[in-house]
Scaffold this active site. Structure first.
Site, PDB file in Angstrom:
ATOM      1  N   GLY A   6      -0.153  11.183  78.506  1.00 39.22           N
ATOM      2  CA  GLY A   6       0.959  12.288  78.514  1.00 39.22           C
ATOM      3  C   GLY A   6       1.363  12.932  79.824  1.00 39.22           C
ATOM      4  O   GLY A   6       0.279  12.878  80.973  1.00 39.22           O
ATOM      5  N   LYS A  72       1.173   5.807  74.795  1.00 41.61           N
ATOM      6  CA  LYS A  72       0.764   4.644  73.603  1.00 41.61           C
ATOM      7  C   LYS A  72       0.819   3.202  73.914  1.00 41.61           C
ATOM      8  O   LYS A  72       1.202   3.069  74.994  1.00 41.61           O
ATOM      9  CB  LYS A  72       1.586   4.859  72.259  1.00 41.61           C
ATOM     10  CG  LYS A  72       3.089   4.875  72.199  1.00 41.61           C
ATOM     11  CD  LYS A  72       3.709   5.301  71.268  1.00 41.61           C
ATOM     12  CE  LYS A  72       5.274   4.969  71.088  1.00 41.61           C
ATOM     13  NZ  LYS A  72       6.010   5.455  72.287  1.00 41.61           N
ATOM     14  N   ASP A 135      -5.457  19.056  79.164  1.00 36.44           N
ATOM     15  CA  ASP A 135      -6.529  19.404  77.990  1.00 36.44           C
ATOM     16  C   ASP A 135      -7.669  19.403  79.089  1.00 36.44           C
ATOM     17  O   ASP A 135      -8.568  20.058  78.438  1.00 36.44           O
ATOM     18  CB  ASP A 135      -6.749  17.854  77.099  1.00 36.44           C
ATOM     19  CG  ASP A 135      -5.387  17.450  76.259  1.00 36.44           C
ATOM     20  OD1 ASP A 135      -4.539  18.236  76.219  1.00 36.44           O
ATOM     21  OD2 ASP A 135      -5.366  16.371  75.901  1.00 36.44           O
ATOM     22  N   GLY A 178      -3.986  20.496  73.608  1.00 32.67           N
ATOM     23  CA  GLY A 178      -5.508  20.130  74.113  1.00 32.67           C
ATOM     24  C   GLY A 178      -6.369  19.143  73.252  1.00 32.67           C
ATOM     25  O   GLY A 178      -7.390  18.841  73.619  1.00 32.67           O
ATOM     26  N   ARG A 271       3.007  36.503  63.106  1.00 34.49           N
ATOM     27  CA  ARG A 271       4.087  35.537  63.485  1.00 34.49           C
ATOM     28  C   ARG A 271       3.230  34.619  64.374  1.00 34.49           C
ATOM     29  O   ARG A 271       2.276  34.861  65.281  1.00 34.49           O
ATOM     30  CB  ARG A 271       4.965  36.421  64.412  1.00 34.49           C
ATOM     31  CG  ARG A 271       6.069  37.112  63.774  1.00 34.49           C
ATOM     32  CD  ARG A 271       6.973  36.799  62.822  1.00 34.49           C
ATOM     33  NE  ARG A 271       7.763  37.418  62.127  1.00 34.49           N
ATOM     34  CZ  ARG A 271       7.610  38.061  61.017  1.00 34.49           C
ATOM     35  NH1 ARG A 271       6.521  37.828  60.239  1.00 34.49           N
ATOM     36  NH2 ARG A 271       8.428  38.811  60.421  1.00 34.49           N
TER      37      ARG A 271
HETATM   38  O1  F6P Z   1      -3.153  14.842  75.933  1.00 30.62           O
HETATM   39  C1  F6P Z   1      -2.279  15.601  76.393  1.00 30.62           C
HETATM   40  C2  F6P Z   1      -1.239  15.819  75.077  1.00 30.62           C
HETATM   41  O2  F6P Z   1      -0.207  16.873  75.621  1.00 30.62           O
HETATM   42  C3  F6P Z   1      -2.193  16.874  74.139  1.00 30.62           C
HETATM   43  O3  F6P Z   1      -2.544  18.219  74.401  1.00 30.62           O
HETATM   44  C4  F6P Z   1      -1.157  16.736  72.793  1.00 30.62           C
HETATM   45  O4  F6P Z   1      -2.035  16.591  71.761  1.00 30.62           O
HETATM   46  C5  F6P Z   1      -0.760  15.325  73.350  1.00 30.62           C
HETATM   47  O5  F6P Z   1      -0.715  15.071  74.597  1.00 30.62           O
HETATM   48  C6  F6P Z   1       0.903  15.387  72.841  1.00 30.62           C
HETATM   49  O6  F6P Z   1       1.290  13.956  72.902  1.00 30.62           O
HETATM   50  P1  F6P Z   1       2.620  13.648  72.704  1.00 30.62           P
HETATM   51  O7  F6P Z   1       3.500  13.946  73.890  1.00 30.62           O
HETATM   52  O8  F6P Z   1       2.612  12.272  72.370  1.00 30.62           O
HETATM   53  O9  F6P Z   1       3.472  14.640  71.729  1.00 30.62           O
END
Ligand code: F6P
Length: 353
Positions: A6, A72, A135, A178, A271
């Protein structure tokens, strides 16, 4: 060089530092691999030359990654369009050899680091890793690129939520990212004045949270409360909330469950704000720029001096390097006895336990 996993703020600052150091310091040529291992599965591989003229004055300050990335498509267990799982690592290795690389710098999180390290061992190519992730769960480094900026975004969100919470006498719940680590929620919660912080490391009891909201009203005479909730936080008797997409867990939604449960049990008006990818974009903080620049320079110097199989790390205020094989077997969750937890508990912040 490639970026993997990410994205986050500060990646372009690291790319810039690698290129500047490689050219100014070692007279090396740098090639960027586009879209991480996906670019290496293409034939011919997707690359871009990285010379000094690529770096306008804006790159250091920009979010995202100019090289593109994927989080991925692990080449060791790659899901083909028909759903079949195939080992495509040899294709990556062939591409690496085709590009005639002397070494690779990979900027990634713990998952990417593990995959890249294994691939480069297979290819017999020197590899140095640079940790990044909002994270902040890469082991053996105090900080990964992107974390500090994300904490800033979440803290600023808290600054914006508090006045409206006070105006309307509400319980405001902020959901941060996270994955399985609570670092981001914990830091943002302390910085943003949270009454309750929920992290995956501490499964919560909803009754404790409701009690804390009552205490805030009784003892502090405050008509509103703030909760920060990590996306993978989960109740003691339940599970984290996520959806499956192509075999990938996409977290999100626990804050809505929480808002519903708090309202049902206490009648408080709740909220919810889910910050999502806002935490990953935008201009990097000054700390992330310094970190990314320091990491980039150090990584090039390591490779140029023939040291590899290492990850650069920020430890005790300076940069060092650690053995990658010790990084890939570890996890870094919140230290429940650490300084931040002590500070938070000392402030009376409730963790739902
Ligand atoms: O690992 C970084 C992160 O931003 C996580 O905090 C989050 O769960 C995930 O990636 C989200 O990934 P994507 O971009 O596939 O939605």
């Amino acid at each position: 060089m490639l970026t993997s996993g990410g994205d986050c703020s500060g990646l372009n600052a690291a790319i810039r530092a690698v290129v500047k150091r490689a050219i100014h310091g070692h007279d090396l040529e740098v090639v960027g691999i586009c879209d991480s291992t996906e670019g290496l599965l293409a034939n011919p591989p997707w690359t871009m030359p990285l010379a000094l003229d690529v770096f306008s004055g804006a790159v250091l300050r920009s979010g995202g990654t100019m090289l593109g990335t994927v989080n991925k498509g692990n080449p060791f267990s790659y899901q083909m369009p028909d759903g079949e799982i195939t080992d495509r690592s040899s294709q990556v290795v062939d591409s690496i050899h085709q590009l005639n690389l002397d070494g690779l710098i990979g900027i990634g999180g713990d998952g990417s680091m593990k995959i890249l390290h294994a691939l480069m061992l297979q290819a017999d190519i020197p590899f140095v890793g640079i940790p990044k992730t909002i994270d902040n769960d890469v082991p053996l480094t105090d900080f990964a690129i992107g974390f500090h900026t994300a904490v800033g975004v979440a803290s600023e969100a808290m600054d914006r939520l508090q006045p409206t919470a006070a105006s309307h006498h509400r319980v405001m719940i902020l959901e941060t990212m996270g994955r399985q680590a609570g670092h981001l929620a914990l830091s943002a919660g302390i910085a943003g004045g949270a009454d309750v912080i929920l992290i995956p490391e501490i499964p919560y009891d909803i009754a404790r949270i409701v009690q804390k909201i009552e205490d805030v009203s009784q003892d502090e005479k405050r008509n509103h409360a703030l909760i920060v909730c990590a996306e993978a936080a989960c109740p003691k008797d339940g599970e984290a909330v996520y959806a499956e997409q192509s075999g990938h867990k996409v977290y999100g939604g626990i804050a809505h469950k929480l808002g519903h449960d708090i309202h049902t049990l206490s009648g408080a008006e709740t909220r919810v704000t889910v910050l999502g990818h806002l935490q990953r974009g935008g201009s990097p903080s000054s700390f992330d720029r310094v970190l990314a620049s320091s990491f980039g320079v150090y990584a090039v110097d390591l490779l140029a001096s023939g040291v590899f199989g290492r990850m650069v790390s920020w430890w005790d205020g300076s940069v060092r390097d650690v053995d990658l094989s010790t990084v890939v077997d570890k996890e870094k969750s919140v230290n429940l006895m650490g300084s931040r937890m002590r500070a938070a508990r000392g402030l009376g912040i409730c963790f739902g336990d």
